[in-house]
Write a protein that holds these residues in place. Structure first.
Motif, PDB file in Angstrom:
ATOM      1  N   LEU A 295      24.501   1.825 -41.293  1.00 22.09           N
ATOM      2  CA  LEU A 295      23.208   1.998 -40.631  1.00 22.09           C
ATOM      3  C   LEU A 295      22.659   3.362 -41.026  1.00 22.09           C
TER       4      LEU A 295
ATOM      5  N   LYS B 124      18.982   5.989 -41.664  1.00 20.27           N
ATOM      6  CA  LYS B 124      17.581   6.185 -41.292  1.00 20.27           C
ATOM      7  C   LYS B 124      16.707   5.499 -42.343  1.00 20.27           C
ATOM      8  N   ASN B 125      15.672   4.876 -41.882  1.00 18.91           N
ATOM      9  CA  ASN B 125      14.864   4.035 -42.766  1.00 18.91           C
ATOM     10  C   ASN B 125      14.333   4.788 -43.974  1.00 18.91           C
TER      11      ASN B 125
ATOM     12  N   LYS C  70      13.182  -0.742 -51.884  1.00 24.49           N
ATOM     13  CA  LYS C  70      12.644  -1.680 -50.897  1.00 24.49           C
ATOM     14  C   LYS C  70      11.693  -2.657 -51.554  1.00 24.49           C
TER      15      LYS C  70
ATOM     16  N   TYR D 238      15.884  -4.831 -46.286  1.00 28.09           N
ATOM     17  CA  TYR D 238      16.145  -3.701 -45.411  1.00 28.09           C
ATOM     18  C   TYR D 238      15.262  -3.743 -44.154  1.00 28.09           C
ATOM     19  N   ASP D 239      15.078  -4.949 -43.649  1.00 28.68           N
ATOM     20  CA  ASP D 239      14.181  -5.089 -42.493  1.00 28.68           C
ATOM     21  C   ASP D 239      14.903  -5.045 -41.154  1.00 28.68           C
ATOM     22  N   GLU D 240      16.200  -5.325 -41.183  1.00 26.36           N
ATOM     23  CA  GLU D 240      16.907  -5.415 -39.902  1.00 26.36           C
ATOM     24  C   GLU D 240      17.245  -4.026 -39.356  1.00 26.36           C
ATOM     25  N   LYS D 241      16.897  -3.858 -38.094  1.00 27.35           N
ATOM     26  CA  LYS D 241      17.128  -2.533 -37.507  1.00 27.35           C
ATOM     27  C   LYS D 241      18.012  -2.661 -36.263  1.00 27.35           C
TER      28      LYS D 241
ATOM     29  N   GLY E  92      17.389   1.719 -33.957  1.00 31.10           N
ATOM     30  CA  GLY E  92      16.468   2.565 -34.717  1.00 31.10           C
ATOM     31  C   GLY E  92      16.903   2.863 -36.130  1.00 31.10           C
ATOM     32  N   SER E  93      18.089   2.358 -36.524  1.00 25.56           N
ATOM     33  CA  SER E  93      18.518   2.578 -37.909  1.00 25.56           C
ATOM     34  C   SER E  93      18.417   1.280 -38.694  1.00 25.56           C
ATOM     35  N   THR E  94      18.264   1.435 -39.993  1.00 27.92           N
ATOM     36  CA  THR E  94      18.167   0.258 -40.841  1.00 27.92           C
ATOM     37  C   THR E  94      19.561  -0.140 -41.328  1.00 27.92           C
TER      38      THR E  94
END
Lengths: 873, 226
Positions: free
Chosen positions: A540, A542-543, A551, A558-561, A564-566
């Motif tokens: 996980l 940071k985006n 991306k 990489y859409d699933e969070k 708050g982390s990707t």
């Protein structure tokens, strides 16, 4: 005294010795090339067939489940050359399977699969015995080496063993029970099927031989075991008959016919598919083969090239003799007679050139093979030059076709020559249709009067200009496409750039890794020993650390969070061992690789580089996938689940950013668009609950002595059969040899092609000049200096070269792209315009053009001007 | 006896403004054994007429009948065979095949026909031409006069119906010219050949049976000399 008009041909050939020789050289090279390629292909096929026979056995088909009374109908069939009888003798349990083993395969026992073979079958099949001999009678047995372990006392050759033989009965989901038929290729797939063993009898065997193991991976449940077969009383109902037909032609039809005759179905036949395929018994398949396509491509190129050369040669010699043919016409030869004369010339040249070409081709292959054998290349050990009559015949026919194809146009042209050409007493070149060429001020300024004359000379006769440029273009195209071909072959054959070290232990068996590690480290010349471990994980992050490019190329990945982390799936936890942290230093972009610091702060290193796939442009790209900063936090989990379970997540801190990792690609870059997290052994163990899968890579000092390590590892192998390793240095050596062999072949090829091309250019340019002897003498007579004539001719040659570069460069590049498309299917790589080859071939063409102009020019310059003007021919 | 008859023969080069009538409606007959000289200024159409008589060129219109055959109704193949058997050409520049020796050059028309040699005739011919010593030489080893004698031999080898000579002495000095003309006359008489010869030399022309003068493609004078 000649007896027939056609004999004039011989005289012409003798008088035009140089042209005759050039033409013959063209034919020889062409036939030799085709022969060499064909011989190579046939020899390779032969080696492949030998290999299949070595692996699979020398049979064409197997008839299965044959009742004893039908056996003779097969073995005594006229088409059958060799046959052998085998019979399943049942299964013998070795030991009960453990619970763990049953989990992956629900089988109650590990078995010996006992099968009886008669002597003929053992001849046909590739079984090799390590110790002792093959069985003869039905109470003799050969055991695989691995199997020996399962007996309470390891049997030796000469010992007697008792096996309980029986049937395996399988219960299918519907409750029905089926007896495993123990067929030749192994039988049922067993997963999820309940099975029991039914003992039928006990039998005593004498161990007569020990065979090497096929089961390298050692988690087999079945071991093939060979016993003899008594042919005296064949009364069972399911024999398997191996058959080799006297001719492999239509083997499938023959087998089907036999089966039908004795009431068997097609399902009762198994074929040696590889062997049949290699023997062209399924042609359509092999045509799809990229290698075959390449072969066709090459032969087509060779034929086009040589047709061009020989055509040119004939054409020029006809041009030179226009007045001669006109003369013959005026004294009454028919067009047909003239044509026949030209064809006669072609035939004579072919009759001389083709046999020499065949001989040269085979000889060349032998020489090449001899050179290769000097470097002791394994592949060559089994490789023999097969001189196939078919290849010789095809090469001869292709050669003849080439010659006649080349002679056809010029012969027609000669036939059409008007008798008036002789009567009017013209040499060849007065016949040409002159075109008025406009003066170019630019050329005059740049190159002076000579330049202008050269320019006009070039432009005045389109046809000859075209022929000259065409022959140079052909040469350049050949060179460009062949040198790119050799480059492509290199790319295909190239050793991957993995830095794999020199040895890899991929399966330690039951041996203790830690002690092995220590011992290895102390062996002389060992530079590093990597205990490389890796394990899948999800990370996980940071985006914003995921690069936008990554991306963009992997939309939606990489859409699933979570919190708050990707989530970055497919990530890897990797360690190379704490001793090897410093090996990462050269690739460190930022931060530290110090093991203690990492351990104290729960620190990890991350890899920035990601190789990924650009779907839109259909190519692989290497980009910066992640942009971490020192101090960034990453949450790691061995499995992210929906429950959002926080205990599952472990936090680590980025303390170093790496360009790349070490060793094989598996460890080097971010794989599958995930993230590679590298750290110390301690941290990695902490991160992964399941334990790590460890492999040991051994890296030697450069030029170090591999022998002690090799000895140590083979010693371990003796101790534990489950211990397995790869010797990369051996493989690297082999790869190096492959490269050398490829070099010899490809550059040999390019050299011959270059030679053909030179013959072509020399032929054309020098003839151009010889045809203009009178004219050049005239120019000199009216006061052009020797030097100026030279300059004019040189400028012409250069101009030809430049024109050829433009056309040849474009066509050659196109063909090299076409080749690339064919080769691509074998292994992908990027295509580039072959600037190098274009440049070399262009310079080469100009130099050869200058040289081939220089020689006749010298001759022209040396003689008396008036003689040349008067000269009729 | 009539060997050649020419009817309304025309040969036109170019079209429109550029049109040139090289041969303009010529009618003519030549008898067996006749020695005809054709004279006229350069570009008058002499050579074109001769070519048309020998079947190496094609007329724009009109007929040439040799031994009763309209030669331009023949196919290319037949025309070639006609040339081989019925016509002997002698050119100003000899036009010998450089790769063949003297004897072979003379025999060339026969060889093209795969015909059995009349050895006696050929030997006689060679000795008349004074080439006995030179039989095995290649053309480039001979003088101009000798080369022209070889081409006479070639023209006569097949005993053709008509021998056509286009300025055979144009390239020779006066001594050689005389020899060549004497030889031609001798062989014409000996074998009763018909000879049509183009020349600029009035001395030579005056030795003929008949002189035809051509200007601008037409016959302007046709006189018999007795």
């Amino acid at each position: 005294m000649i007896k027939n008009y056609k004999q004039i041909t011989y005289r012409y050939l003798k008088v035009q010795k140089k042209r005759t020789i050039l033409t013959i050289i063209g034919i020889i090279l062409s036939v030799a090339l085709i022969t060499a390629i064909g011989t190579m292909a046939i020899s390779m096929r032969d080696a492949a067939i030998k290999d299949v026979i070595k692996r699979m056995g020398d049979y064409h088909a197997i008839f299965t489940d044959v009742p004893s009374d039908k056996i003779d109908k097969i073995t005594k069939n006229v088409e059958v050359e060799k046959s052998g009888i085998t019979k399943p003798d049942g299964y013998a349990p070795l030991r009960e399977t453990t619970e763990e083993e049953r989990e992956s395969l629900p089988i109650p026992y590990k078995y010996l699969r006992v099968r009886g073979y008669d002597k003929e079958t053992l001849d046909i099949l590739p079984y090799k015995i390590k110790e002792g001999r093959l069985p003869i009678s039905s109470d003799e047995i050969v055991l695989e080496k691995l199997v020996l372990e399962y007996f309470p006392k390891k049997p030796k050759v000469g010992d007697k063993i008792v096996l309980s033989l029986g049937k395996r009965i399988i219960k299918e989901p519907d409750g029905k029970e089926t007896v495993d038929p123990q067929s030749v290729d192994g039988g049922f797939i067993y997963s999820d099927i309940e099975e029991r063993f039914e003992k039928e009898k006990e039998k005593e065997y004498t161990v007569v031989g020990i065979a090497d193991s096929d089961n390298v991976w050692e988690d087999g449940y079945m071991y093939d075991t060979i016993v003899g077969l008594d042919k005296k009383d064949l009364k069972d109902n399911s024999y398997d008959i191996y058959v080799r037909f006297s001719s492999i032609n239509k083997a499938r039809n023959k087998a089907e016919k036999i089966a039908k005759n004795i009431g068997l179905t097609e399902g009762n036949i198994q074929y040696n598919d590889d062997l049949l395929e290699l023997s062209a018994q399924s042609a359509s398949k092999s045509l799809n083969n990229a290698l075959v396509k390449i072969l066709i491509f090459i032969i087509t190129l060779v034929i086009v090239a040589t047709v061009a050369v020989i055509y040119n040669s004939f054409n020029i010699s006809i041009l030179e003799r226009i007045s001669q043919f006109g003369l013959l016409r005026s004294v009454g030869s028919t067009p047909k007679q003239i044509r026949n004369m030209v064809f006669k010339e072609a035939t004579i040249l072919g009759v001389i050139g083709i046999p020499v070409g065949l001989f040269c081709g085979v000889l060349a292959m032998r020489i090449v093979l001899y050179i290769i054998s000097l470097i002791k290349f394994d592949f060559v050990a089994d490789f023999e030059i097969v001189i196939s009559p078919v290849v010789l015949v095809i090469s001869s026919i292709l050669g003849l076709i080439t010659v006649y194809l080349s002679a056809y146009g010029p012969a027609r042209k000669a036939g059409k020559i008007s008798p008036l050409d002789a009567v009017r007493n013209t040499g060849g070149f007065k016949k040409e249709t002159f075109k008025k060429v406009k003066s170019s001020k630019l050329i005059r300024k740049l190159f002076g009067m000579e330049g202008e004359l050269a320019y006009k000379n070039l432009r005045r006769n389109r046809k000859r200009f075209t022929i000259t440029v065409f022959s140079m273009v052909i040469s350049m195209v050949l060179f460009i496409s062949f040198s790119s071909f050799s480059k492509y072959m290199f790319r295909i054959g190239a050793v991957s750039d993995d830095e794999m070290g020199n040895f890899l232990i991929y399966s330690p068996g039951n041996l203790d890794l830690d002690s092995m590690y220590k011992e290895l480290k102390n062996i002389e010349d060992v530079k590093r020993v990597y205990k490389a471990s890796t394990s899948y994980a999800d990370a996980l992050v940071k985006n914003d650390v995921i690069s936008p490019k990554l991306k963009e190329l992997n939309e939606g990945l990489y859409d699933e969070k979570i919190q708050g982390s990707t989530v970055v799936y497919n990530s890897n936890i990797i360690t190379f061992g704490n001793d090897n942290m410093d090996a990462l230093k050269p690739y460190l972009k930022n931060g530290t690789v110090d093991a203690e610091k990492l351990n104290s702060e729960n620190g990890v290193l991350v890899v920035a580089t990601t190789p990924t796939y650009d779907e839109k442009n259909d190519k692989s790209v290497i980009i910066e996938g992640f942009k971490f900063k020192i101090g960034d936090k990453i949450l790691v989990s061995d499995h992210i689940d929906d429950t959002d379970n926080k205990d599952n997540l472990k936090e680590v801190k980025v303390m170093g950013i790496l360009e790349r990792g070490l060793l094989s690609n598996e460890y080097k870059y971010n794989l599958n668009d995930g993230l590679s997290i590298i750290s110390t052994e301690e941290i990695c163990e902490k991160l992964m609950d399941d334990g790590l899968d460890t492999q040991v890579y051994i890296e030697m000092e450069r030029d170090g002595n591999n022998k002690p390590v090799r000895k140590y590892l083979s010693g371990l192998k003796e101790k534990d059969l489950k211990f397995n390793y790869l010797d990369y240095s051996e493989q690297a050596e082999e790869d190096r040899k492959v490269n050398i062999v490829m070099n010899i072949f490809l550059y040999g090829f390019v050299a011959v092609i270059a030679l053909i091309s030179c013959v072509n250019i020399i032929n054309t340019i020098s003839t151009n000049l010889i045809l203009r002897t009178r004219e050049l003498a005239m120019i000199k007579a009216v006061g052009m200096a020797q030097k100026s004539v030279r300059k004019m001719v040189a400028l012409e040659s250069i101009y030809y070269g430049l024109m050829a570069t433009i056309y040849g460069g474009i066509i050659g590049t196109g063909l090299s792209y076409l080749l690339y498309r064919i080769v691509m299917r074998i292994r992908g790589f990027d295509w580039m315009i072959p600037w190098n080859s274009i440049f070399i071939s262009s310079i080469g063409a100009i130099v050869v053009a200058l040289i081939s102009a220089y020689i006749p020019l010298k001759r022209i310059n040396n003689g008396n001007i008036i003689d040349k003007i008067k000269m009729e021919e | 006896m009539e060997v050649v008859r020419v009817e309304n023969l025309c040969k036109v080069y170019g079209t429109g403004e550029m049109k040139v009538k090289a041969v303009d409606n010529i009618n003519l007959t030549i008898n067996q054994g006749e020695f005809v000289a054709i004279v006229g200024p350069s570009g008058s159409g002499k050579s074109t007429l001769l070519h048309l008589l020998g079947g190496v060129d094609r007329p724009s219109s009109g007929k040439v009948i040799v031994d009763g055959v309209d030669i331009y109704s023949l196919s290319e193949e037949e025309l070639a065979i006609f040339r081989r058997r019925k016509v002997g050409f002698i050119f100003q520049f000899y036009n010998l095949v450089p790769v063949l020796d003297v004897e072979e050059n003379i025999l060339l028309p026969l060889l093209l026909d795969n015909k059995k040699l009349d050895r006696k005739y050929i030997d006689e011919l060679i000795s008349i031409l004074g080439l006995n010593e030179r039989k095995d030489h290649l053309p480039n080893e001979l003088s101009g006069g000798q080369q022209q004698r070889v081409s006479i031999g070639r023209a006569l080898a097949y005993s053709p119906s008509i021998v056509l000579a286009d300025e055979p002495t144009g390239n020779l000095d006066s001594q050689n010219s005389k020899e060549i003309i004497d030889l031609l006359k001798l062989s014409v008489q000996k074998y009763n050949q018909t000879l049509v010869l183009i020349t600029h030399d009035l001395d030579i022309a005056s030795q003929a049976d008949r002189i035809i003068t051509i200007e601008d493609g037409s016959i302007v004078k046709d006189e018999k000399i007795s």
